[in-house]
Enzyme design. Sequence first.
Site, short mmCIF file in Angstrom:
data_model
loop_
_atom_site.label_atom_id
_atom_site.label_comp_id
_atom_site.label_asym_id
_atom_site.label_seq_id
_atom_site.Cartn_x
_atom_site.Cartn_y
_atom_site.Cartn_z
CE LYS A 147 -3.83 5.96 6.64
NZ LYS A 147 -4.58 4.75 6.26
CG HIS A 150 1.02 3.29 -0.70
ND1 HIS A 150 0.97 2.40 -1.74
CD2 HIS A 150 1.55 2.63 0.35
CE1 HIS A 150 1.44 1.23 -1.33
NE2 HIS A 150 1.79 1.35 -0.07
CG HIS A 153 -2.66 6.61 -3.62
ND1 HIS A 153 -1.93 6.78 -2.47
CD2 HIS A 153 -3.90 6.24 -3.23
CE1 HIS A 153 -2.71 6.54 -1.44
NE2 HIS A 153 -3.91 6.20 -1.87
#
Length: 587
Positions: A147, A150, A153
């Site tokens: 992924k 983001h 994070h």
Amino acid sequence: MACTFRRSIASQLSKVLDIPPENLIKSISAVPVSKKEGVADFQLSVDSLLENSSDHLRPDNQDQAKRLAAKLKCDTMVSEISTGQGTVNFKINRELLTKMVLQQVIEDGSKYGLKSELFSSLPQKKVVVEFRNVTFAICYSSPNVAKKFHVGHLRSTIIGNFIANLKEALGHQVTRINYLGDWGMQFGLLGTGFQLFGYEEKLKANPLQHLFEVYVQVNKEAADDKNVAKSAQEFFQRLELGEVQALSLWQKFRDLSIAEYIRIYKRLGIRFDEYSGESFYREKSQEVLKLLDSKGLLQQTTKGTAVVDLSGKGDPSSVCTVMRSDGTSLYATRDLAAAIDRMDKYNFDTMIYVTDKGQKKHFQQVFQMLKIMGYDWAERCQHVPFGVVQGMKTRRGDVTFLEDVLNELQLRMLQNMASIKTTKELENPQETAERVGLAALIIQDFRGLLLSDYQFSWDRVFQSRGDTGVFLQYTHARLHSLEETFGCGYLNDFNTACLQEPSSISILQHLLRFDEVLYRCSQDLQPRHIVSYLLTLSHLAAVAHKTLQIKDSPPDVAGARLHLFRAVRSVLTNGMKLLGITPVSRM
């Protein structure tokens, strides 16, 4: 520096109070900068001497302070002794203050404030810091493999980095671990999804973007089609059993993801000693389940799952599920295995997990399970929770990925710098813009309590005046420019008598407090103390820059002032680096 003055004051107090001087050190604190002239430099709170007295036996604080002050005498170091509300105040000889503080700042360099006796009783530890997005293990950041990184994070990453920086500065042996979310049912979904919707060409061209698109699509399909959900479950079972084809696809996703993360971390100025992940503990989690079972802690539910009842009384809120009905492991099981493995590997004194506050209960349960499993060192494990950032959007709308934010920071900062007439010609304007932008982002994040949620504001981030990261960078660059312009001829020696103006004394008094600020941070791991200190230092420097001219001043005056500004820049550099900010020399 402050420690020399504290020791001198403590020595005199020791003779009067019959208390060892080392027991008095932490009761003597530097007085915060005030607009009032003639304010004392240090104070002793009478309360701190009476902590063991019961309230009804305590004498009047004010009266006690006056009696104590009357027994003390001024000397070559202390020029004036007075009393305040329950305090005894000490004013340091001004020329001695000037000489000793500036010499200490320059001599200690990056260690200024860290050699203080305030830290003398703190043993060096092995610390592990886990960045989950003392050997001192710190675990933090922790994006999920396959992924894109983001923006959520970001907090874990910069907070974990600050804690690791602080612990290293204090002399601890720190291991920085990025614990990746690289195992779990999401890989069953992703593996099935890639078999249904994936393309090798797209994976090579833009791996994380394509995997993200596949993940979104398969989630939608699984919600509507039970067969897709079943296939995902079966794929994860194959992973847990070590089936070669499934593991090969998973390994490809993991390698591509880590390569992307390393590139992003480089932009952030973040480094790790180890990239770990849940996948490392898929086998060891089975050993944990056997251990729990052997101790009689594992209970089977009617659904076929395995749980641990932490209350021992069947309280549903205290039950932690550690195995699915199909025998596969869970997040908590893998965390137990990881903690045990890290103690075996690093023999840590402290293990710090940096995650959002939503995982508070999870870590409470993990630490409690470790304890009832017989691991006394569970008490050395610490969870540092943080709040949620709200409202972080780019001009295009909602932000999903951190790189969007970094690109937006760089673009907006370049535009801001281009619009300011005083902007210098830069060798690498993109790099400078990114460093200033990151400073702005970090300062906005660190100004409050870590546990607090906060509303993100682009306008506030890029303000060049006020309490912002841009202001800190601007102050540092301006002070660096002074040294470049005048430094060569003036930095050999200085006349302390030339630095007795109120703006000079205010800076010196503030520099005295740096070790106390670092000590406070070491106790609660809150970066806001350093942020507040550096912003005040920058405001004091801005005032002094207007009133303490170097150009056209007599050589001894110019030299003394340059020493003062050099000391400010040195401490500013030290504090910014602890926060994870790279200071810029031009902007």
